[in-house]
Design a protein around this motif. Structure first.
Motif, PDB file in Angstrom:
ATOM      1  N   THR A  29      -2.777 -11.266   0.537  1.00 52.08           N
ATOM      2  CA  THR A  29      -2.740  -9.811   0.496  1.00 52.08           C
ATOM      3  C   THR A  29      -2.846  -9.178   1.870  1.00 52.08           C
ATOM      4  O   THR A  29      -2.698  -7.981   1.990  1.00 52.08           O
ATOM      5  N   GLN A  30      -3.064  -9.953   2.917  1.00 50.99           N
ATOM      6  CA  GLN A  30      -3.238  -9.392   4.243  1.00 50.99           C
ATOM      7  C   GLN A  30      -1.967  -9.430   5.093  1.00 50.99           C
ATOM      8  O   GLN A  30      -2.020  -9.136   6.268  1.00 50.99           O
ATOM      9  N   THR A  31      -0.805  -9.735   4.512  1.00 51.17           N
ATOM     10  CA  THR A  31       0.415  -9.773   5.292  1.00 51.17           C
ATOM     11  C   THR A  31       0.920  -8.365   5.554  1.00 51.17           C
ATOM     12  O   THR A  31       0.624  -7.432   4.814  1.00 51.17           O
ATOM     13  N   LEU A  32       1.716  -8.220   6.598  1.00 50.12           N
ATOM     14  CA  LEU A  32       2.258  -6.910   6.951  1.00 50.12           C
ATOM     15  C   LEU A  32       3.247  -6.393   5.918  1.00 50.12           C
ATOM     16  O   LEU A  32       3.483  -5.198   5.835  1.00 50.12           O
ATOM     17  N   SER A  33       3.827  -7.269   5.121  1.00 49.08           N
ATOM     18  CA  SER A  33       4.805  -6.827   4.113  1.00 49.08           C
ATOM     19  C   SER A  33       4.141  -6.001   3.013  1.00 49.08           C
ATOM     20  O   SER A  33       4.786  -5.147   2.418  1.00 49.08           O
ATOM     21  N   ARG A  34       2.884  -6.294   2.741  1.00 54.40           N
ATOM     22  CA  ARG A  34       2.150  -5.624   1.665  1.00 54.40           C
ATOM     23  C   ARG A  34       2.922  -5.654   0.337  1.00 54.40           C
ATOM     24  O   ARG A  34       2.833  -4.748  -0.474  1.00 54.40           O
ATOM     25  N   THR A  41      10.919  -9.113   8.478  1.00 50.81           N
ATOM     26  CA  THR A  41      10.003  -9.031   9.611  1.00 50.81           C
ATOM     27  C   THR A  41       9.496  -7.596   9.699  1.00 50.81           C
ATOM     28  O   THR A  41      10.285  -6.663   9.839  1.00 50.81           O
ATOM     29  N   TRP A  42       8.188  -7.439   9.612  1.00 51.10           N
ATOM     30  CA  TRP A  42       7.557  -6.119   9.623  1.00 51.10           C
ATOM     31  C   TRP A  42       6.805  -5.911  10.927  1.00 51.10           C
ATOM     32  O   TRP A  42       6.192  -6.838  11.443  1.00 51.10           O
ATOM     33  N   VAL A  43       6.839  -4.688  11.433  1.00 46.76           N
ATOM     34  CA  VAL A  43       6.018  -4.347  12.591  1.00 46.76           C
ATOM     35  C   VAL A  43       4.707  -3.779  12.078  1.00 46.76           C
ATOM     36  O   VAL A  43       4.606  -3.323  10.933  1.00 46.76           O
ATOM     37  N   GLN A  44       3.695  -3.806  12.926  1.00 44.61           N
ATOM     38  CA  GLN A  44       2.348  -3.437  12.490  1.00 44.61           C
ATOM     39  C   GLN A  44       2.060  -1.947  12.629  1.00 44.61           C
ATOM     40  O   GLN A  44       1.343  -1.384  11.812  1.00 44.61           O
ATOM     41  N   THR A  45       2.608  -1.306  13.668  1.00 44.37           N
ATOM     42  CA  THR A  45       2.279   0.102  13.914  1.00 44.37           C
ATOM     43  C   THR A  45       3.537   0.921  14.146  1.00 44.37           C
ATOM     44  O   THR A  45       4.605   0.378  14.475  1.00 44.37           O
ATOM     45  N   TYR A  46       3.398   2.212  14.018  1.00 46.19           N
ATOM     46  CA  TYR A  46       4.491   3.142  14.271  1.00 46.19           C
ATOM     47  C   TYR A  46       4.966   3.021  15.720  1.00 46.19           C
ATOM     48  O   TYR A  46       6.168   2.962  15.994  1.00 46.19           O
ATOM     49  N   MET A  61      13.072   1.894   9.868  1.00 46.59           N
ATOM     50  CA  MET A  61      12.886   2.414   8.513  1.00 46.59           C
ATOM     51  C   MET A  61      11.392   2.411   8.237  1.00 46.59           C
ATOM     52  O   MET A  61      10.740   1.365   8.314  1.00 46.59           O
ATOM     53  N   ILE A  62      10.869   3.580   7.918  1.00 44.54           N
ATOM     54  CA  ILE A  62       9.432   3.729   7.693  1.00 44.54           C
ATOM     55  C   ILE A  62       9.184   4.042   6.225  1.00 44.54           C
ATOM     56  O   ILE A  62       9.716   5.009   5.694  1.00 44.54           O
ATOM     57  N   ILE A  63       8.371   3.218   5.596  1.00 44.35           N
ATOM     58  CA  ILE A  63       7.976   3.432   4.207  1.00 44.35           C
ATOM     59  C   ILE A  63       6.510   3.846   4.224  1.00 44.35           C
ATOM     60  O   ILE A  63       5.657   3.065   4.638  1.00 44.35           O
ATOM     61  N   GLN A  64       6.225   5.059   3.802  1.00 41.32           N
ATOM     62  CA  GLN A  64       4.839   5.521   3.715  1.00 41.32           C
ATOM     63  C   GLN A  64       4.440   5.510   2.245  1.00 41.32           C
ATOM     64  O   GLN A  64       5.134   6.098   1.401  1.00 41.32           O
ATOM     65  N   HIS A  65       3.344   4.832   1.943  1.00 36.02           N
ATOM     66  CA  HIS A  65       2.944   4.626   0.551  1.00 36.02           C
ATOM     67  C   HIS A  65       1.440   4.451   0.461  1.00 36.02           C
ATOM     68  O   HIS A  65       0.750   4.364   1.478  1.00 36.02           O
ATOM     69  N   LEU A  66       0.951   4.384  -0.752  1.00 33.65           N
ATOM     70  CA  LEU A  66      -0.447   4.061  -1.016  1.00 33.65           C
ATOM     71  C   LEU A  66      -0.489   2.877  -1.963  1.00 33.65           C
ATOM     72  O   LEU A  66       0.328   2.781  -2.889  1.00 33.65           O
ATOM     73  N   GLU A  67      -1.428   1.989  -1.733  1.00 34.06           N
ATOM     74  CA  GLU A  67      -1.536   0.776  -2.552  1.00 34.06           C
ATOM     75  C   GLU A  67      -1.829   1.083  -4.026  1.00 34.06           C
ATOM     76  O   GLU A  67      -1.354   0.384  -4.904  1.00 34.06           O
ATOM     77  N   ASP A  68      -2.614   2.120  -4.303  1.00 31.52           N
ATOM     78  CA  ASP A  68      -3.019   2.402  -5.682  1.00 31.52           C
ATOM     79  C   ASP A  68      -2.214   3.515  -6.344  1.00 31.52           C
ATOM     80  O   ASP A  68      -2.557   3.965  -7.425  1.00 31.52           O
ATOM     81  N   LYS A  90      16.187  -6.879   6.111  1.00 29.26           N
ATOM     82  CA  LYS A  90      15.927  -8.108   6.868  1.00 29.26           C
ATOM     83  C   LYS A  90      16.781  -8.202   8.133  1.00 29.26           C
ATOM     84  O   LYS A  90      16.292  -8.647   9.167  1.00 29.26           O
ATOM     85  N   SER A  91      18.026  -7.746   8.063  1.00 32.27           N
ATOM     86  CA  SER A  91      18.933  -8.005   9.175  1.00 32.27           C
ATOM     87  C   SER A  91      19.289  -6.798  10.033  1.00 32.27           C
ATOM     88  O   SER A  91      19.661  -6.968  11.195  1.00 32.27           O
ATOM     89  N   ASP A  92      19.183  -5.588   9.513  1.00 26.20           N
ATOM     90  CA  ASP A  92      19.737  -4.432  10.220  1.00 26.20           C
ATOM     91  C   ASP A  92      18.729  -3.352  10.590  1.00 26.20           C
ATOM     92  O   ASP A  92      19.129  -2.324  11.135  1.00 26.20           O
ATOM     93  N   PHE A  93      17.455  -3.557  10.286  1.00 29.54           N
ATOM     94  CA  PHE A  93      16.458  -2.522  10.528  1.00 29.54           C
ATOM     95  C   PHE A  93      15.180  -3.109  11.117  1.00 29.54           C
ATOM     96  O   PHE A  93      14.828  -4.252  10.843  1.00 29.54           O
ATOM     97  N   VAL A  94      14.503  -2.300  11.895  1.00 28.12           N
ATOM     98  CA  VAL A  94      13.113  -2.557  12.234  1.00 28.12           C
ATOM     99  C   VAL A  94      12.331  -1.949  11.076  1.00 28.12           C
ATOM    100  O   VAL A  94      12.556  -0.784  10.718  1.00 28.12           O
ATOM    101  N   MET A  95      11.448  -2.714  10.483  1.00 27.63           N
ATOM    102  CA  MET A  95      10.783  -2.274   9.249  1.00 27.63           C
ATOM    103  C   MET A  95       9.286  -2.058   9.462  1.00 27.63           C
ATOM    104  O   MET A  95       8.607  -2.872  10.080  1.00 27.63           O
ATOM    105  N   LEU A  96       8.807  -0.946   8.901  1.00 25.77           N
ATOM    106  CA  LEU A  96       7.381  -0.601   8.958  1.00 25.77           C
ATOM    107  C   LEU A  96       6.972   0.002   7.636  1.00 25.77           C
ATOM    108  O   LEU A  96       7.661   0.889   7.109  1.00 25.77           O
ATOM    109  N   ASN A  97       5.886  -0.486   7.069  1.00 20.02           N
ATOM    110  CA  ASN A  97       5.308   0.215   5.925  1.00 20.02           C
ATOM    111  C   ASN A  97       3.891   0.628   6.284  1.00 20.02           C
ATOM    112  O   ASN A  97       3.125  -0.137   6.839  1.00 20.02           O
ATOM    113  N   LEU A  98       3.610   1.868   6.016  1.00 22.23           N
ATOM    114  CA  LEU A  98       2.331   2.469   6.376  1.00 22.23           C
ATOM    115  C   LEU A  98       1.556   2.849   5.122  1.00 22.23           C
ATOM    116  O   LEU A  98       2.122   3.434   4.201  1.00 22.23           O
TER     117      LEU A  98
END
Length: 170
Positions: A29-34, A41-46, A61-68, A90-98
């Motif tokens: 549960t502690q992976t950056l993909s959440r 491949t996910w980046v850790q910060t904005y 591409m920024i995904i802002q969400h809440l776990e619950d 996976k291939s065409d974007f830098v990915m971040l989920n916050l």
């Protein structure tokens, strides 16, 4: 006496096994993909995402969400199940989920709601022209909107290529 020793050894074995299982679950549960895509491949910060987008000349591409949040959970499930979205991510974007808000006001132009998905081009410009279907929450997507999200991902990719005059991989 032997029966008592056997019980103690058995309890130690059970305790160690439960402890090992708990550690495996915590690591998972502690992976950056959440849970949004383990092969991406996910980046850790904005800030890291902005730097990587600029360096790689790929959109962020920024995904802002809440776990619950039930809507975030439904979106995550649909996002993971959509093969085109997973391939593009996976291939065409830098990915971040916050799971928390950023301090950048550009990422909340129409309010602080979740889930929302925004695109930032390598020039570090938030693409306000790539939005979801809903006028009252411009950057939200629902689980049933995955084909539309995939179209918007292609749009972000095409706009990037047209902005830079390079159409080689479209």
């Amino acid at each position: 006496m032997q029966h008592w020793m056997f019980c103690v050894l058995f309890l130690c074995f059970v305790f160690c096994d439960v402890s090992t299982q708990r550690k495996k679950k915590e690591k998972k549960t502690q992976t950056l993909s959440r849970g949004w895509g383990e092969d991406i491949t996910w980046v850790q910060t904005y800030e890291e995402g902005l730097a990587k987008a600029h360096e790689s000349n790929m959109p962020l591409m920024i995904i802002q969400h809440l776990e619950d949040c039930q809507y975030s959970k439904a979106l995550k499930k649909a996002f993971v199940e959509h093969a085109t979205i997973q391939r593009l991510a996976k291939s065409d974007f830098v990915m971040l989920n916050l799971v928390h808000e950023t301090t950048d006001k550009n990422l909340s132009p129409d309010g602080f709601y979740v889930p929302r998905i925004m695109f930032v081009d390598p020039s570090l410009t938030v693409r306000a022209d790539i939005t979801g279907k809903y006028a009252n929450r411009m950057y939200t997507y629902e689980a049933g909107d995955m084909d539309f999200l995939a179209e918007n991902m292609m749009k972000a990719k095409i706009l990037l290529k047209s902005d830079h005059g390079d159409h080689d991989d479209l």
